[in-house]
Design an enzyme around this catalytic site. Structure first.
Site, PDB file in Angstrom:
ATOM      1  N   CYS A  88       0.825  -1.055  -0.240  1.00  0.00           N
ATOM      2  CA  CYS A  88       0.079   0.088   0.045  1.00  0.00           C
ATOM      3  C   CYS A  88       0.539   1.465   0.147  1.00  0.00           C
ATOM      4  O   CYS A  88       0.383   2.027  -0.430  1.00  0.00           O
ATOM      5  CB  CYS A  88      -1.062  -0.329   1.150  1.00  0.00           C
ATOM      6  SG  CYS A  88      -2.097  -0.735   1.191  1.00  0.00           S
ATOM      7  N   CYS A 139      -8.190  -2.747  -4.717  1.00  0.00           N
ATOM      8  CA  CYS A 139      -6.743  -4.144  -5.786  1.00  0.00           C
ATOM      9  C   CYS A 139      -7.703  -5.425  -5.521  1.00  0.00           C
ATOM     10  O   CYS A 139      -8.705  -5.731  -4.492  1.00  0.00           O
ATOM     11  CB  CYS A 139      -5.797  -3.559  -4.739  1.00  0.00           C
ATOM     12  SG  CYS A 139      -4.654  -2.066  -5.489  1.00  0.00           S
ATOM     13  N   CYS A 169      -6.840  -7.719  -3.079  1.00  0.00           N
ATOM     14  CA  CYS A 169      -7.220  -7.643  -1.707  1.00  0.00           C
ATOM     15  C   CYS A 169      -8.228  -7.380  -1.046  1.00  0.00           C
ATOM     16  O   CYS A 169      -9.099  -7.420  -0.451  1.00  0.00           O
ATOM     17  CB  CYS A 169      -5.956  -6.549  -0.951  1.00  0.00           C
ATOM     18  SG  CYS A 169      -4.287  -6.501  -1.158  1.00  0.00           S
ATOM     19  N   CYS A 225      -5.401   0.970   5.044  1.00  0.00           N
ATOM     20  CA  CYS A 225      -4.489   1.413   3.907  1.00  0.00           C
ATOM     21  C   CYS A 225      -3.439   2.646   4.245  1.00  0.00           C
ATOM     22  O   CYS A 225      -2.235   2.265   3.683  1.00  0.00           O
ATOM     23  CB  CYS A 225      -4.790   1.973   1.948  1.00  0.00           C
ATOM     24  SG  CYS A 225      -5.693   3.622   2.255  1.00  0.00           S
TER      25      CYS A 225
END
Length: 235
Positions: free
Chosen positions: A123, A205, A208, A231
């Site tokens: 991240c 994302c 994830c 994040c």
């Protein structure tokens, strides 16, 4: 009062939020664009809240700048939605901010599948550093945080001192519920990410983000099977 991060004190934020406390989201946006003009950017993830904010912003400043942190790891549906938004709001300036290294370079430098081994490090490379770079060009930024989303967001104000990015963070949707977000989307027939219809209430994302079972925490699909819940953009 000069509205800059290095000038405003804690008491100044209290005064500003007291002034805005009875205002609605559109009024807050009018206030913030009047205060910062072109030195204001909206960092948008194109989630459901993002679609509401984009529509509201378009009513206040048609040529507003919106930045999307393009990690290179997003779902195809997310990129498709961005194309739809560009078509619906052609005057908006939508920028895709890329990390300094490609996924291939990241794999060589940090090893394969960094998001599984060290999600915080991934991240940082693909979201935090790019946002830091983008926000350095502006005096303030807009976020779609809502108090209802998680315990870590319950004390979010309309206007916040952002020590992480040395900036001023404005959150016009703090009082909105999820039901109100979707009522607005449906009423105005706004485009939205198709994954929301497939049990993805919160979308990040591809590697994830997992679907969420009915009744589970809406953010439990983010960084599933780990203790990570944010994040780092909003710490």
């Amino acid at each position: 009062m000069k509205l800059q991060f290095d000038v405003l004190q804690k008491g100044d934020y209290e005064v500003i939020n007291k002034e805005l406390e009875r205002k609605d989201s559109l009024d807050v946006l009018k206030w913030v664009y009047n205060a910062f003009g072109d030195k204001l950017v909206y960092s948008c993830s194109f989630g459901a809240e993002g679609m509401v904010l984009i529509d509201l912003i378009s009513k206040v400043k048609k040529d507003a700048t919106i930045v999307f942190l393009d990690t290179d790891f997003h779902f195809k549906e997310t990129y498709d939605l961005i194309d739809q938004v560009k078509e619906r709001y052609p005057s908006l300036n939508i920028e895709l901010a890329k990390p300094e290294i490609t996924p291939e370079e990241q794999a060589k430098q940090y090893g394969e599948r960094l998001w599984e081994r060290e999600p915080d490090a991934c991240c940082k490379v693909r979201k935090l550093v790019p946002l830091e770079r983008e926000l350095s060009r502006y005096d303030a930024w807009i976020s779609g945080l809502r108090r209802e989303q998680s315990p870590t967001r319950i004390n979010t104000q309309f206007v916040n001192q952002d020590n992480r990015f040395q900036s001023i963070k404005v959150c016009p949707l703090i009082h909105w519920t999820e039901e109100e977000i979707w009522m607005y989307i449906n009423l105005h027939k706004l485009p939205y990410n198709e994954l929301h219809d497939k049990s993805y209430p919160s979308i990040g994302c591809e590697y994830c983000t997992k679907p969420v079972a009915e009744g589970e925490d809406p953010r439990s699909g983010r960084w599933a099977n780990s203790e990570k819940t944010e994040c780092g953009l909003h710490k």
